[in-house]
Motif scaffolding. Structure first.
Motif, short mmCIF file in Angstrom:
data_model
loop_
_atom_site.label_atom_id
_atom_site.label_comp_id
_atom_site.label_asym_id
_atom_site.label_seq_id
_atom_site.Cartn_x
_atom_site.Cartn_y
_atom_site.Cartn_z
N TRP A 113 0.83 -1.20 0.00
CA TRP A 113 0.00 0.00 0.00
C TRP A 113 0.85 1.25 0.00
N SER A 114 2.02 1.22 0.63
CA SER A 114 2.85 2.42 0.66
C SER A 114 3.42 2.71 -0.73
N HIS A 115 3.71 1.67 -1.49
CA HIS A 115 4.16 1.85 -2.87
C HIS A 115 3.04 2.49 -3.68
N VAL B 65 0.71 4.42 -2.57
CA VAL B 65 0.60 5.83 -2.16
C VAL B 65 1.66 6.67 -2.87
N MET B 66 2.87 6.15 -2.93
CA MET B 66 3.94 6.90 -3.59
C MET B 66 3.65 7.08 -5.08
N GLU B 67 3.04 6.09 -5.70
CA GLU B 67 2.79 6.15 -7.13
C GLU B 67 1.57 7.00 -7.49
N HIS B 68 0.50 6.89 -6.71
CA HIS B 68 -0.78 7.48 -7.10
C HIS B 68 -1.34 8.47 -6.09
N SER B 69 -0.50 9.00 -5.24
CA SER B 69 -0.97 9.92 -4.21
C SER B 69 -1.47 11.23 -4.82
N ASP B 70 -2.47 11.80 -4.17
CA ASP B 70 -2.97 13.10 -4.60
C ASP B 70 -2.17 14.23 -3.95
N ALA B 71 -1.18 13.88 -3.15
CA ALA B 71 -0.41 14.90 -2.46
C ALA B 71 0.35 15.77 -3.45
N MET B 72 1.12 15.17 -4.31
CA MET B 72 1.86 15.91 -5.34
C MET B 72 2.55 14.92 -6.26
N ASP B 73 2.95 15.41 -7.41
CA ASP B 73 3.68 14.58 -8.37
C ASP B 73 5.17 14.72 -8.10
N LEU B 74 5.82 13.59 -7.90
CA LEU B 74 7.25 13.58 -7.60
C LEU B 74 8.04 13.12 -8.80
N GLU B 75 9.29 13.53 -8.83
CA GLU B 75 10.20 13.02 -9.87
C GLU B 75 10.46 11.54 -9.58
N ALA B 76 10.66 10.78 -10.61
CA ALA B 76 10.88 9.34 -10.46
C ALA B 76 12.15 9.06 -9.66
N ASP B 77 12.05 8.17 -8.70
CA ASP B 77 13.18 7.70 -7.88
C ASP B 77 13.97 8.82 -7.22
N ILE B 78 13.32 9.90 -6.87
CA ILE B 78 14.04 11.04 -6.28
C ILE B 78 14.64 10.68 -4.92
N ALA C 103 5.84 18.83 1.20
CA ALA C 103 7.17 18.32 0.89
C ALA C 103 7.76 17.55 2.08
N MET C 104 7.65 18.13 3.26
CA MET C 104 8.20 17.49 4.46
C MET C 104 7.43 16.21 4.78
N SER C 105 6.14 16.24 4.57
CA SER C 105 5.31 15.07 4.82
C SER C 105 5.71 13.91 3.90
N MET C 106 5.94 14.19 2.65
CA MET C 106 6.32 13.14 1.70
C MET C 106 7.69 12.57 2.04
N LEU C 107 8.61 13.41 2.45
CA LEU C 107 9.95 12.96 2.83
C LEU C 107 9.87 12.08 4.08
N ASN C 108 9.13 12.52 5.07
CA ASN C 108 8.96 11.72 6.29
C ASN C 108 8.26 10.40 6.00
N PHE C 109 7.28 10.44 5.14
CA PHE C 109 6.56 9.22 4.76
C PHE C 109 7.53 8.19 4.18
N TYR C 110 8.40 8.64 3.29
CA TYR C 110 9.34 7.72 2.67
C TYR C 110 10.30 7.15 3.71
N ILE C 111 10.83 7.99 4.57
CA ILE C 111 11.78 7.53 5.60
C ILE C 111 11.11 6.53 6.52
N ASN C 112 9.90 6.84 6.98
CA ASN C 112 9.21 5.96 7.92
C ASN C 112 8.83 4.62 7.28
N ARG C 113 8.38 4.64 6.04
CA ARG C 113 7.96 3.40 5.40
C ARG C 113 9.15 2.53 5.03
N ALA C 114 10.30 3.12 4.76
CA ALA C 114 11.48 2.32 4.44
C ALA C 114 11.94 1.56 5.68
#
Length: 140
Positions: free
Chosen positions: A54-56, A58-71, A102-113
């Motif tokens: 599910w976290s993958h 969220v990263m792919e299809h989230s409505d939060a914002m569009d991110l660069e690939a593999d940033i 931006a901070m939320s997305m970064l924290n999300f990635y760190i926590n889910r990893a």
């Protein structure tokens, strides 16, 4: 002095007490009926051999914002912070401020990893947080 043998056992006394009922006043045996459905759903996903990611999703299809690939996987802390700032300021689908998104997305990635994130990469991402604060003019 005679003792009374007709006292109810402590187990029966507890079963009749209103506090033994679960949420919504249902008896305990019915309280976990939803848990059986939930467990069956997870068993089906495990049996199919495809992990639940599910976290993958969220990263792919989230409505939060569009991110660069593999940033988050490549690049320096400065590059990650600049990319997140760029993505969050361009996005029209965010709920909070660009900094919050931006901070939320970064924290999300760190926590889910979690533990799977190598220490060197975790340090880079933590440094990216500091760079992100600087980029938005926030005090460290």
């Amino acid at each position: 002095m005679a003792t009374t043998q007709s006292r109810t056992s402590p187990r029966k006394a507890r079963a009749q007490h209103p506090s033994t009922r679960g949420k919504g006043g249902r008896p305990p045996r019915q309280r976990h009926a939803h848990a059986a459905k939930h467990a069956a759903k997870h068993a089906k996903a495990a049996a199919s051999g495809t992990p639940r990611r599910w976290s993958h999703e969220v990263m792919e299809h989230s409505d939060a914002m569009d991110l660069e690939a593999d940033i988050f996987k490549t690049g320096s802390a400065q590059a990650i912070a600049e990319s997140l700032k760029r993505s969050s300021t361009r996005s029209k689908r965010r709920k909070g401020t660009p900094f919050q998104s931006a901070m939320s997305m970064l924290n999300f990635y760190i926590n889910r990893a979690g533990r799977n994130l190598p220490k060197a990469r975790r340090d880079t991402l933590q440094q990216a947080k500091r760079k992100l604060r600087e980029a938005f003019g926030r005090e460290p």
